[in-house]
Scaffold this active site. Structure first.
Site, short mmCIF file in Angstrom:
data_model
loop_
_atom_site.label_atom_id
_atom_site.label_comp_id
_atom_site.label_asym_id
_atom_site.label_seq_id
_atom_site.Cartn_x
_atom_site.Cartn_y
_atom_site.Cartn_z
N MET A 1 -7.88 22.79 0.49
CA MET A 1 -9.73 22.53 -0.62
C MET A 1 -8.63 21.96 -1.12
SD MET A 1 -11.29 26.94 -1.72
CE MET A 1 -9.00 26.92 -2.62
N ALA A 2 -10.22 21.02 -0.47
CA ALA A 2 -10.01 19.15 -1.19
C ALA A 2 -10.15 19.38 -2.00
CB ALA A 2 -10.71 18.42 -0.17
N CYS B 1 -13.58 21.58 9.93
CA CYS B 1 -15.40 21.27 8.59
C CYS B 1 -15.95 20.79 9.80
CB CYS B 1 -13.61 20.47 8.29
SG CYS B 1 -15.07 19.12 7.15
N HIS C 1 -12.10 31.37 10.48
CA HIS C 1 -13.39 31.62 9.38
C HIS C 1 -14.92 31.62 10.10
CE1 HIS C 1 -16.29 28.99 6.02
NE2 HIS C 1 -16.19 30.43 6.42
N ASP D 1 -15.82 35.16 3.25
CA ASP D 1 -15.89 36.38 2.39
C ASP D 1 -15.12 36.83 1.76
OD1 ASP D 1 -18.93 35.21 2.72
OD2 ASP D 1 -19.23 36.18 4.24
N ARG E 1 -12.84 30.20 -1.06
CA ARG E 1 -13.60 30.00 -2.06
C ARG E 1 -13.44 30.92 -3.67
NH1 ARG E 1 -19.19 30.79 -0.04
NH2 ARG E 1 -17.87 31.58 1.34
#
Length: 384
Positions: free
Chosen positions: A31-32, A115, A187, A221, A244
């Site tokens: 994650m950037a 991305c 993803h 998720d 996340r």
């Protein structure tokens, strides 16, 4: 505990990527601005797995951009050293991986084709690129050709496709497998979804059926250990990629390790325990980036760490503007260390946004066999 929570430990829980193995089948998603060496060190204290650094653009690496070279920082005991590359040109990708091999910069290379950011897809990069099957194959082939002789595994991450009418993940999985990738990760959203809505885990199951000889990892998720176990049960995937869900929650990797081993997941930490983790994160960032820049970088993590806890708005604002370790310690002293972990801290976190039309180069969808390298697609951007 549910049946999933009490899943027994088995040898199947080991995730092998090339010659490397991890007892917990978990990967930290690049994650950037997040997965620098400080955050990875913090996460690694909680459990086994693969911890991937921030995404590196191939052109910036080959040109030795100073900031890029600083981003390629690993702890002395970090193993394997996992690095994610973003590239759109097979030649530049090959040069970048050759540089990694010759200078011993990493032990594992992951490739980003996920991305969804408009400024990237507009130039044919990121999640737009797998639509060009020949070009996608050439990029993966170039990376594997340079990495394989050194025993460095190459893995590939992508999305379901551009949108519901232009899915690419099954072709991408088969191509990556044929070109020598050591694993693939999906993803389970389209580029059009970005981070909105719900991930379609049935696509992960379909990919697992299509790709037979290498591990298939699922992403999307996973906000708790139960989510991870449920994904594996429902899709048959070989491991999970967590992004996340660990924002402000590095202890999620402890929960994942315990759950995959068949042990009870510990209760969430008290505010005092969270404060200690926050302080540790601040110290690591100060060490990596310098005290001033490190504490500025910490600000974006504050809302994630403190989410759901009973903290007044003024104190929250002060945390969000913290500029020094001493100031952070003064703010922490004002918190109630006995406050229990709140229920409303569970669930989705980080960016979500809304779905939207995917920006693409003019005529991009005309010919999926066109292997022309997208013009000026390599740039700094967030991963997907």
């Amino acid at each position: 505990m549910t049946a999933l929570d009490s899943r027994p430990a088995t040898r199947e829980n080991t995730l092998r990527i090339g010659s490397y193995s991890a007892d917990t089948p978990v990967v930290l998603a690049p994650m950037a601005g997040i997965t620098n060496v400080a955050f990875r060190r913090l996460c690694r204290t909680y459990g086994a797995g693969y911890y991937v650094c921030e995404m590196i653009t191939t052109r910036a690496l080959v040109e030795r951009h100073p900031q890029t070279m600083h981003m390629i920082s690993f702890d002395a005991d970090e193993h394997p050293r996992s690095l994610q590359l973003y590239g759109v040109d097979p030649e530049t990708m090959g040069k970048a991986v050759r540089m990694i091999v010759e200078e011993n910069l990493a032990d594992h290379v992951d490739m980003n084709f996920g991305c969804p950011v408009p400024k990237v897809t507009r130039k044919g990069g990121g999640a737009a690129l797998p639509y060009k099957r020949r070009l996608f194959a050439e990029i993966v082939r170039a990376a594997v050709a340079e990495a394989a002789p050194a025993g460095i595994p190459v893995t590939v991450k992508f999305r379901i496709g551009i949108d519901d009418d232009h899915t690419t993940f099954l072709d991408a999985g088969r191509i990556a497998e044929e070109e020598g990738a050591a694993a693939v990760a999906l993803h389970a959203r389209t580029a059009a979804q970005r981070y909105s809505g719900q991930a379609d885990w049935t696509a992960i199951a379909a990919l697992k059926s299509a790709v037979r000889t290498i591990p298939v990892l699922g992403n999307g998720d996973i906000f708790s250990a139960t989510d991870a176990l449920r994904m594996v049960e429902e899709t048959g995937c070989d491991g999970v990629v967590v992004g996340r869900g660990c924002l402000g929650r590095p202890w999620l990797f402890r929960d994942l390790q315990e759950a995959f081993a068949g042990r009870p997941v510990p209760a969430g930490p008290t505010l005092g325990e969270v404060s200690a983790v926050l302080h540790r994160h601040a110290s690591l960032l100060a060490e990596h980036l310098g005290p001033e820049k490190g504490l500025r970088d910490l600000r974006k993590h504050m809302a994630w760490y403190l989410r759901g806890f009973p903290i007044g708005s003024e104190l929250r604002r002060s945390f969000a503007m913290v500029s020094g370790i001493g100031e952070l310690e003064d703010l922490i002293a004002q918190l109630d260390p006995t406050a229990p972990f709140p229920q409303d801290a569970e669930g989705p976190r980080g960016r979500q946004g809304s779905a939207g039309r995917v920006a693409l180069p003019e005529g991009w969808l005309d010919d999926p066999e066109d292997s022309t390298v997208p013009h000026a697609a390599e740039m700094d951007h967030s991963g997907g």
